[in-house]
Motif scaffolding. Sequence first.
Motif, PDB file in Angstrom:
ATOM      1  N   LYS A 154       0.807  -1.225   0.000  1.00 23.91           N
ATOM      2  CA  LYS A 154       0.000   0.000   0.000  1.00 23.91           C
ATOM      3  C   LYS A 154       0.839   1.274   0.000  1.00 23.91           C
ATOM      4  O   LYS A 154       0.339   2.354   0.288  1.00 23.91           O
ATOM      5  N   VAL A 155       2.124   1.168  -0.331  1.00 24.03           N
ATOM      6  CA  VAL A 155       3.019   2.328  -0.347  1.00 24.03           C
ATOM      7  C   VAL A 155       2.558   3.319  -1.419  1.00 24.03           C
ATOM      8  O   VAL A 155       2.306   2.939  -2.557  1.00 24.03           O
ATOM      9  N   ASN A 156       2.429   4.604  -1.025  1.00 24.43           N
ATOM     10  CA  ASN A 156       2.049   5.659  -1.964  1.00 24.43           C
ATOM     11  C   ASN A 156       3.257   6.228  -2.699  1.00 24.43           C
ATOM     12  O   ASN A 156       3.170   6.585  -3.869  1.00 24.43           O
ATOM     13  N   ARG A 157       4.389   6.350  -1.993  1.00 27.04           N
ATOM     14  CA  ARG A 157       5.602   6.858  -2.630  1.00 27.04           C
ATOM     15  C   ARG A 157       6.813   6.553  -1.774  1.00 27.04           C
ATOM     16  O   ARG A 157       6.701   6.185  -0.609  1.00 27.04           O
ATOM     17  N   THR A 158       7.991   6.719  -2.391  1.00 26.23           N
ATOM     18  CA  THR A 158       9.269   6.466  -1.720  1.00 26.23           C
ATOM     19  C   THR A 158       9.982   7.790  -1.494  1.00 26.23           C
ATOM     20  O   THR A 158      10.013   8.640  -2.388  1.00 26.23           O
ATOM     21  N   ILE A 159      10.527   7.949  -0.296  1.00 25.18           N
ATOM     22  CA  ILE A 159      11.337   9.127   0.032  1.00 25.18           C
ATOM     23  C   ILE A 159      12.713   8.622   0.447  1.00 25.18           C
ATOM     24  O   ILE A 159      12.824   7.781   1.350  1.00 25.18           O
ATOM     25  N   PHE A 205      10.370   4.833   3.287  1.00 26.27           N
ATOM     26  CA  PHE A 205      11.612   5.588   3.488  1.00 26.27           C
ATOM     27  C   PHE A 205      12.772   4.654   3.170  1.00 26.27           C
ATOM     28  O   PHE A 205      12.889   3.572   3.763  1.00 26.27           O
ATOM     29  N   VAL A 206      13.625   5.050   2.230  1.00 29.15           N
ATOM     30  CA  VAL A 206      14.860   4.330   1.948  1.00 29.15           C
ATOM     31  C   VAL A 206      15.963   5.178   2.565  1.00 29.15           C
ATOM     32  O   VAL A 206      16.220   6.302   2.127  1.00 29.15           O
ATOM     33  N   VAL A 207      16.577   4.645   3.607  1.00 29.61           N
ATOM     34  CA  VAL A 207      17.517   5.408   4.421  1.00 29.61           C
ATOM     35  C   VAL A 207      18.927   4.870   4.189  1.00 29.61           C
ATOM     36  O   VAL A 207      19.161   3.659   4.291  1.00 29.61           O
ATOM     37  N   GLY A 259      18.785   0.929   4.589  1.00 27.11           N
ATOM     38  CA  GLY A 259      17.666   0.226   5.199  1.00 27.11           C
ATOM     39  C   GLY A 259      16.369   0.921   4.838  1.00 27.11           C
ATOM     40  O   GLY A 259      16.352   1.865   4.043  1.00 27.11           O
ATOM     41  N   GLU A 260      15.268   0.481   5.449  1.00 24.42           N
ATOM     42  CA  GLU A 260      13.976   1.062   5.102  1.00 24.42           C
ATOM     43  C   GLU A 260      13.033   1.088   6.293  1.00 24.42           C
ATOM     44  O   GLU A 260      13.168   0.314   7.237  1.00 24.42           O
TER      45      GLU A 260
END
Length: 168
Positions: free
Chosen positions: A37-42, A67-69, A116-117
């Motif tokens: 259900k992810v709307n977008r990646t930051i 979140f891709v950290v 990580g995420e």
Amino acid sequence: MGAMGGMGAMSHDHGASGGHDHASENSSVGQPGIAAKVNRTIRVRMTDNMRFNPSSIQVKQGETIHFVVKNLGKTKHEMVLGTDQELQEHYKQMMKFPEMEHAEPNMVTLGAGQTGEIIWQFTKSGKVQFACLQPGHYDAGMKGSISVAGPKSASPEQKGDGHGSHQH
């Protein structure tokens, strides 16, 4: 007042935090998201100059963010979502027990060069904070904020005359 209301919605998810009692804390800033259900990646980068890039993020209430950290530094860093009070309390614990290992859905801890995420759903409008709670990092300013826009400002077409969905 809103924190208790979110707990009922989370009751089905009591096993996700591995028995660690963070359900009441997480309800004030959202809840673990579902990958489908992810709307977008930051993308968020952490550096040894004790900064997050970006340090200010905008999301919409109800959005699930991936979140891709990435830790670009040479020391361990982490990104933890919470309220100011939660982050400060957690930081005090980290100062007392610097080697404490912990893993929750609202955080990611990364060694040098690691990625990580966090998948998180923002269920309430307002401000959510994030910080690195490794000893000394929070005090050095390694923190940021997420502005969660409520439904009234959800989309540009809803602004104006209130007739956003039809054309003349």
